[in-house]
Design an enzyme around this catalytic site. Structure first.
Site, PDB file in Angstrom:
ATOM      1  N   ASP A   1     -71.999  14.699  19.581  1.00 44.02           N
ATOM      2  CA  ASP A   1     -73.181  14.567  18.827  1.00 44.02           C
ATOM      3  C   ASP A   1     -73.567  13.121  18.348  1.00 44.02           C
ATOM      4  O   ASP A   1     -74.563  12.903  17.830  1.00 44.02           O
ATOM      5  CB  ASP A   1     -73.230  15.563  17.683  1.00 44.02           C
ATOM      6  CG  ASP A   1     -73.458  16.848  18.444  1.00 44.02           C
ATOM      7  OD1 ASP A   1     -73.283  17.824  17.755  1.00 44.02           O
ATOM      8  OD2 ASP A   1     -73.549  17.124  19.579  1.00 44.02           O
TER       9      ASP A   1
ATOM     10  N   LYS B   1     -76.985  21.324   9.885  1.00 40.54           N
ATOM     11  CA  LYS B   1     -77.668  22.275  10.330  1.00 40.54           C
ATOM     12  C   LYS B   1     -76.375  22.962  11.145  1.00 40.54           C
ATOM     13  O   LYS B   1     -76.691  24.339  11.321  1.00 40.54           O
ATOM     14  CB  LYS B   1     -78.410  21.672  11.525  1.00 40.54           C
ATOM     15  CG  LYS B   1     -78.882  22.487  12.738  1.00 40.54           C
ATOM     16  CD  LYS B   1     -79.652  21.895  13.982  1.00 40.54           C
ATOM     17  CE  LYS B   1     -78.708  20.888  14.893  1.00 40.54           C
ATOM     18  NZ  LYS B   1     -78.066  21.990  15.897  1.00 40.54           N
ATOM     19  N   ASN B   2     -75.612  22.492  11.978  1.00 41.85           N
ATOM     20  CA  ASN B   2     -74.434  23.197  12.357  1.00 41.85           C
ATOM     21  C   ASN B   2     -73.552  24.119  11.700  1.00 41.85           C
ATOM     22  O   ASN B   2     -72.695  24.773  12.081  1.00 41.85           O
ATOM     23  CB  ASN B   2     -73.697  22.254  13.438  1.00 41.85           C
ATOM     24  CG  ASN B   2     -74.595  22.029  14.521  1.00 41.85           C
ATOM     25  OD1 ASN B   2     -75.836  22.384  14.684  1.00 41.85           O
ATOM     26  ND2 ASN B   2     -74.333  20.897  15.374  1.00 41.85           N
TER      27      ASN B   2
ATOM     28  N   CYS C   1     -79.736  23.542  28.831  1.00 42.20           N
ATOM     29  CA  CYS C   1     -80.489  22.608  28.123  1.00 42.20           C
ATOM     30  C   CYS C   1     -80.657  21.398  28.637  1.00 42.20           C
ATOM     31  O   CYS C   1     -79.893  20.792  29.756  1.00 42.20           O
ATOM     32  CB  CYS C   1     -80.216  22.689  26.803  1.00 42.20           C
ATOM     33  SG  CYS C   1     -78.776  21.859  26.146  1.00 42.20           S
TER      34      CYS C   1
ATOM     35  N   ARG D   1     -74.123  24.732  29.541  1.00 42.61           N
ATOM     36  CA  ARG D   1     -74.222  25.380  28.247  1.00 42.61           C
ATOM     37  C   ARG D   1     -73.642  27.092  28.483  1.00 42.61           C
ATOM     38  O   ARG D   1     -74.341  27.896  28.165  1.00 42.61           O
ATOM     39  CB  ARG D   1     -75.218  25.623  27.469  1.00 42.61           C
ATOM     40  CG  ARG D   1     -75.854  24.185  26.941  1.00 42.61           C
ATOM     41  CD  ARG D   1     -74.941  23.234  26.444  1.00 42.61           C
ATOM     42  NE  ARG D   1     -74.616  23.749  25.034  1.00 42.61           N
ATOM     43  CZ  ARG D   1     -75.404  23.459  24.029  1.00 42.61           C
ATOM     44  NH1 ARG D   1     -76.524  22.619  24.081  1.00 42.61           N
ATOM     45  NH2 ARG D   1     -75.213  23.675  22.830  1.00 42.61           N
TER      46      ARG D   1
ATOM     47  N   ARG E   1     -85.713  19.380  14.883  1.00 45.66           N
ATOM     48  CA  ARG E   1     -84.771  20.568  14.932  1.00 45.66           C
ATOM     49  C   ARG E   1     -83.470  20.451  14.072  1.00 45.66           C
ATOM     50  O   ARG E   1     -82.978  21.387  13.422  1.00 45.66           O
ATOM     51  CB  ARG E   1     -84.358  20.775  16.438  1.00 45.66           C
ATOM     52  CG  ARG E   1     -85.678  21.252  17.335  1.00 45.66           C
ATOM     53  CD  ARG E   1     -84.751  21.862  18.551  1.00 45.66           C
ATOM     54  NE  ARG E   1     -83.791  22.751  18.341  1.00 45.66           N
ATOM     55  CZ  ARG E   1     -82.921  23.392  19.610  1.00 45.66           C
ATOM     56  NH1 ARG E   1     -83.365  22.854  20.576  1.00 45.66           N
ATOM     57  NH2 ARG E   1     -81.903  23.992  19.148  1.00 45.66           N
TER      58      ARG E   1
HETATM   59  C1  EPZ Z   1     -71.938  23.338  19.046  1.00 48.67           C
HETATM   60  O1  EPZ Z   1     -72.567  23.740  20.227  1.00 48.67           O
HETATM   61  C2  EPZ Z   1     -72.888  22.474  18.396  1.00 48.67           C
HETATM   62  N1  EPZ Z   1     -74.270  23.178  18.053  1.00 48.67           N
HETATM   63  C3  EPZ Z   1     -73.492  21.279  19.360  1.00 48.67           C
HETATM   64  O2  EPZ Z   1     -74.315  20.482  18.655  1.00 48.67           O
HETATM   65  C4  EPZ Z   1     -72.287  20.518  19.854  1.00 48.67           C
HETATM   66  O3  EPZ Z   1     -72.675  19.469  20.563  1.00 48.67           O
HETATM   67  C5  EPZ Z   1     -71.003  21.240  20.245  1.00 48.67           C
HETATM   68  O4  EPZ Z   1     -70.792  22.424  19.268  1.00 48.67           O
HETATM   69  C6  EPZ Z   1     -69.994  20.346  20.373  1.00 48.67           C
HETATM   70  O5  EPZ Z   1     -69.419  20.088  19.618  1.00 48.67           O
HETATM   71  C7  EPZ Z   1     -74.201  24.081  16.870  1.00 48.67           C
HETATM   72  O6  EPZ Z   1     -73.187  24.245  16.384  1.00 48.67           O
HETATM   73  C8  EPZ Z   1     -75.206  24.970  16.669  1.00 48.67           C
HETATM   74  P1  EPZ Z   1     -69.214  24.499  22.503  1.00 48.67           P
HETATM   75  P2  EPZ Z   1     -71.874  24.996  21.082  1.00 48.67           P
HETATM   76  O7  EPZ Z   1     -69.305  25.979  22.794  1.00 48.67           O
HETATM   77  O8  EPZ Z   1     -71.258  25.969  20.170  1.00 48.67           O
HETATM   78  C9  EPZ Z   1     -68.434  24.851  27.052  1.00 48.67           C
HETATM   79  C10 EPZ Z   1     -76.435  19.401  18.121  1.00 48.67           C
HETATM   80  O9  EPZ Z   1     -76.849  18.533  18.719  1.00 48.67           O
HETATM   81  N2  EPZ Z   1     -68.441  26.254  26.953  1.00 48.67           N
HETATM   82  O10 EPZ Z   1     -68.248  24.061  21.556  1.00 48.67           O
HETATM   83  O11 EPZ Z   1     -72.820  25.420  22.214  1.00 48.67           O
HETATM   84  C11 EPZ Z   1     -69.673  24.056  26.942  1.00 48.67           C
HETATM   85  O12 EPZ Z   1     -70.468  24.151  27.952  1.00 48.67           O
HETATM   86  C12 EPZ Z   1     -75.752  20.542  18.885  1.00 48.67           C
HETATM   87  O13 EPZ Z   1     -76.357  19.584  17.119  1.00 48.67           O
HETATM   88  C13 EPZ Z   1     -67.924  27.060  27.969  1.00 48.67           C
HETATM   89  O14 EPZ Z   1     -67.646  26.642  29.027  1.00 48.67           O
HETATM   90  O15 EPZ Z   1     -70.880  24.025  22.008  1.00 48.67           O
HETATM   91  C14 EPZ Z   1     -69.360  22.677  26.489  1.00 48.67           C
HETATM   92  O16 EPZ Z   1     -69.137  22.127  27.738  1.00 48.67           O
HETATM   93  C15 EPZ Z   1     -75.807  20.085  20.559  1.00 48.67           C
HETATM   94  N3  EPZ Z   1     -68.248  28.402  27.798  1.00 48.67           N
HETATM   95  C16 EPZ Z   1     -68.106  23.226  25.677  1.00 48.67           C
HETATM   96  O17 EPZ Z   1     -67.666  24.207  26.099  1.00 48.67           O
HETATM   97  C17 EPZ Z   1     -68.563  29.047  26.558  1.00 48.67           C
HETATM   98  O18 EPZ Z   1     -68.624  30.083  26.611  1.00 48.67           O
HETATM   99  C18 EPZ Z   1     -68.372  22.833  23.968  1.00 48.67           C
HETATM  100  O19 EPZ Z   1     -69.202  23.799  23.876  1.00 48.67           O
HETATM  101  C19 EPZ Z   1     -68.900  28.147  25.674  1.00 48.67           C
HETATM  102  C20 EPZ Z   1     -68.723  26.606  25.515  1.00 48.67           C
END
Ligand code: EPZ
Length: 426
Positions: free
Chosen positions: A309, A24-25, A118, A123, A401
């Site tokens: 995850d 998915k990701n 969420c 996020r 999802r």
């Molecule tokens: C991706 O989410 C995945 N989703 C998530 O999978 C996964 O848990 C996550 O990466 C971490 O590996 C998809 O790829 C669609 P991040 P993403 O930006 O990109 C903080 C699932 O279950 N952050 O790597 O949203 C954020 O709050 C989902 O399949 C900021 O602070 O995650 C988090 O603490 C859940 N500012 C950390 O970084 C930003 O601008 C990692 O978030 C962006 C992120």
């Protein structure tokens, strides 16, 4: 609301083969990348999960045309018809934010609803926005929407304050059509990011350092179409490995890339689980649970560390370990919503800030529980398999999802699991 019923027992004996679906990701950013060209993309190994249909609806609204046959998708955006990703789409799926970079790069304008928080945390997307501003986008936040405009993005140097998968993906896609060279530092190394970059290169992008923390992207005038294979879902594979670890029978996973699961496999082996590669097939793993599971401390971290995850699923295994395990979640600030539901099934877990202290071995007993997010719902399914008696899991829309037909896959392994007819909403 969708419900699933499981008749579980402590002495789980599942046997058989399960085919792991596409990730998915990986497919979500690949679909967003189709905005970067007028030409068609052919994507194979598409998982038929709810989030794919959600992003395809969003893409249609932007002007894309697509056809989906089995697990192959052909998608093309000849013209951008709208540059708005509405709150309805973003609320349904945060990953809608991945159209921001491509829309700006292709069209020079994007109006994307700010994703809220969420179940797993706040996020924010500040890193996406700061990066695009550094590339010359004018961005304002009004009434819950990101309004972004640019004549043309310009290459620059950007260092991510922290590893962000979506931020890396948005900025890489934007940089492909920017004027000049962009250097991105502290990039995420997730296989899904690498799979996206390989697609972009096939489309004509000039990217050096794929799979490394620093990437150099030389902007080009335009990108073309491509054909691309979506990588297998390492989290679905990891979820089935935990099912195998809880199980006294043998499960064979097909269509996996074991190298994407190194830390998960290592932790499972340390807990006593038997995991073997196939002598002749690189995409096959065999897994069987240990009669006695050893407790393991786990700390989630960006790839190649232990994936956040997989945290909820591994927690379920540790409820059956002989001793105490400490699970530390470092990526998200609220990713223990599965714990309260596991307590209802008889688990012994206490949460202190970023840690869940799991005391085992606690035999679980079936109960009615509620899913809160995608991976929490997967952990409840795993718990239901080994809980004595009947477990009913509500709000299974979360599971749909990101997992393709999980109850059918588990049923072929011998699990007593079924989807209950949706009750008339009262
Ligand atoms: C991706 O989410 C995945 N989703 C998530 O999978 C996964 O848990 C996550 O990466 C971490 O590996 C998809 O790829 C669609 P991040 P993403 O930006 O990109 C903080 C699932 O279950 N952050 O790597 O949203 C954020 O709050 C989902 O399949 C900021 O602070 O995650 C988090 O603490 C859940 N500012 C950390 O970084 C930003 O601008 C990692 O978030 C962006 C992120």
């Amino acid at each position: 609301m969708a419900k699933i019923r499981i008749l579980g027992n402590h002495d789980l004996h599942l046997h058989g083969r399960v085919k792991i679906s596409g990730a998915k990701n990986a497919v979500l950013p690949a679909i967003a990348a189709s905005l970067l060209t007028k030409e068609p993309l052919q994507l194979h190994n598409i998982p038929l999960v709810k989030d794919v249909f959600t992003i395809l609806t969003l893409m249609e609204g932007l002007g894309a045309e697509y056809s989906l046959e089995n697990d192959s998708l052909s998608i093309q955006t000849r013209n951008i018809r709208s540059d708005e990703a509405s709150y309805e789409h973003v609320r349904a799926m945060r990953a809608s934010i991945l159209v921001l970079g491509p829309l700006l790069a292709r069209h020079g304008k994007a109006i994307v609803a700010l994703p809220g928080g969420c179940a797993i945390g706040s996020r924010p997307i500040d890193l996406h926005i700061h990066g695009l501003e550094k590339m010359g986008a004018f961005i304002s936040l009004e009434h819950g929407y990101i309004h972004a405009e640019t004549n043309r993005l310009k290459g620059t140097e950007i260092e991510f304050e922290k590893k962000t998968v979506g931020g890396t993906e948005n900025l890489v896609m934007a940089a492909c059509l920017a004027q000049g060279e962009t250097i991105l530092r502290n990039c995420s190394l997730e296989p899904e990011v690498v799979n996206l970059c390989h697609l972009l290169v096939k489309m004509g992008a000039k990217i050096d350092g794929i799979g490394e923390e620093t990437m150099q992207i030389k902007g080009v005038e335009s990108l073309g179409g491509a054909t691309h294979e979506i990588i297998p879902d390492r989290i679905e594979a990891g979820t089935f490995l935990v099912a195998g670890a809880l199980n006294q029978g043998k499960i064979t996973l097909e269509g996996v890339i074991p190298e994407h699961l190194t830390t998960v496999i290592e932790k499972l082996k340390f807990s006593g689980t038997e995991i073997h590669r196939h002598p002749h097939r690189v995409d096959v793993l065999r897994v069987q649970g240990a009669p006695e599971i050893k407790p393991q401390d786990v700390t989630t971290s960006p790839y190649p560390g232990f994936p956040t995850d997989m945290q909820a699923q591994f927690t379920v295994l540790m409820t059956q370990a002989e001793g105490t395990s400490i699970i530390t979640e470092t990526i998200f600030d609220r990713r223990f919503s599965h714990v309260n539901e596991l307590l209802r099934l008889g688990a012994n877990i206490e949460v202190f800030q970023d840690k869940a202290i799991v005391k085992g071995k606690t035999p679980l007993s079936g109960a009615e529980v509620i899913a809160s997010d995608l991976r929490a719902s997967a952990s409840l399914v795993l718990a239901g398999l080994i809980a004595n008696g009947e477990t009913i899991i509500n709000d299974m829309e979360h599971l749909d999802r990101g997992y393709e037909k999980i109850e059918e896959k588990l049923k072929t392994l011998g699990a007593h699991i079924e989807r209950l007819p949706e009750e008339e909403s009262s």
